[in-house]
Scaffold this active site. Structure first.
Site, PDB file in Angstrom:
ATOM      1  N   ASP A 109       0.968  -1.227   0.094  1.00 53.63           N
ATOM      2  CA  ASP A 109      -0.017  -0.167  -0.088  1.00 53.63           C
ATOM      3  C   ASP A 109       0.882   1.131   0.120  1.00 53.63           C
ATOM      4  OD1 ASP A 109      -2.218   1.835   0.475  1.00 53.63           O
ATOM      5  OD2 ASP A 109      -1.991   1.579   2.592  1.00 53.63           O
TER       6      ASP A 109
ATOM      7  N   ASP B  44      -0.390   5.038   0.994  1.00 49.95           N
ATOM      8  CA  ASP B  44      -0.440   6.079   2.098  1.00 49.95           C
ATOM      9  C   ASP B  44      -0.355   5.011   3.391  1.00 49.95           C
ATOM     10  OD1 ASP B  44      -0.908   8.142   0.259  1.00 49.95           O
ATOM     11  OD2 ASP B  44      -3.388   7.545   0.133  1.00 49.95           O
TER      12      ASP B  44
ATOM     13  N   ASP C 144      -2.208  -0.748   6.040  1.00 47.75           N
ATOM     14  CA  ASP C 144      -2.549  -0.103   7.135  1.00 47.75           C
ATOM     15  C   ASP C 144      -3.915  -0.233   7.449  1.00 47.75           C
ATOM     16  OD1 ASP C 144      -2.735   2.051   5.137  1.00 47.75           O
ATOM     17  OD2 ASP C 144      -3.283   3.230   6.936  1.00 47.75           O
TER      18      ASP C 144
END
Lengths: 181, 181
Positions: free
Chosen positions: A6, A8, A137
């Protein structure tokens, strides 16, 4: 191995970048320190009356491109690649896509080099992307398919209630993935 | 079913848009009519000395956004969705990504509506995307994985040498996919 990363808050410090800009632009408004963030997505924790302002900060032109790398992440990306694995940057655009889409490519080029921009997979539905691991996250990744990857939770204050998945505190520790749980 | 649709020359007329702009901007230069195109990618058939000019046309700001829809394609996209299938727009950015990345989102929003921009999967490697079918004019789709999808060749003059794959002349005929070969 195919490792999906991922962007961000795994490679780029979105939450940190938001907090810096928010406090600089609106010093009189309340803010939530990173260690007090309890939700995935700022919208769910900031008060309703501030949401337009909150969104205007992270949707602004230049915001995504200006994000600082998460310490250790870029070095780990290069190391994973160097050790012979396939790495892809699997990232969902913001719903207000107008600025972030191009800026994600520019960020990757700026920090990892132009060749790495070819490794970006931009999709709202990550369950459709094949891989061995997705390091993300977001504690609750939704999509139409049963994922082929194991979701490795990238540790952030707001995802600590998830206890049934493996967790990575830093990308530097990526080799721990190779040890099966 | 999950149906993945390529964008350029399946939904949007890239070759047609190029030819229009090329002939308008460089009327004194030679051109290759669509029915005489024999290669996937303009670069492989236009003469070396024209390549910088050729690329400057399709990499220009506004080019991707201005492409006309392939007749029948947009209606078919909506019909496939309406009949209960999952449709994603699976498209590779140009190597010169600076203009096309955002413009692909804008094109989809303009022609199909903003919700459809969420169905875009932007990736250089389509073999990593899961689906039952990928409808694509590229006769030779490369990537690191063995595809989960059946490649349906979207008929174009430059891909007619491929005879070992099913072929679709128009997206309007998408239901023929349901009849197993």
């Amino acid at each position: 191995m195919i490792i999906l990363l991922d962007m961000d808050d795994v490679l780029a410090s979105f939450e940190g970048g938001f907090l810096d800009k928010w406090r600089a632009e609106y010093p009189d408004k309340p803010y939530i320190a990173l260690e007090d963030r309890t939700t995935f997505g700022l919208d769910k924790q900031y008060p309703e009356e501030l949401l337009d302002l909150v969104r205007s900060v992270y949707n602004a032109s230049g915001f995504c491109k200006s994000l600082k790398p998460i310490p250790g992440s870029l070095e780990a990306v290069l190391e994973i690649k160097q050790e012979g694995h396939d790495v892809f940057i699997c990232t969902a655009p913001l719903s207000h896509y107008e600025n972030c889409v191009l800026e994600k490519y520019e960020w990757v080029e700026q920090h990892l080099g132009r060749e790495w921009a070819k490794k970006i997979i931009l999709t709202k539905d990550k369950t459709l992307v094949r891989g061995d691991y997705l390091i993300d996250d977001n504690p609750n990744i939704k999509g139409i398919a049963v994922p082929s990857w194991e979701h490795i939770v990238f540790d952030m204050p707001y995802n600590r209630s998830v206890t049934d998945k493996r967790r990575l505190k830093s990308l530097k520790d990526w080799k721990s993935l190779l040890v099966k749980a």
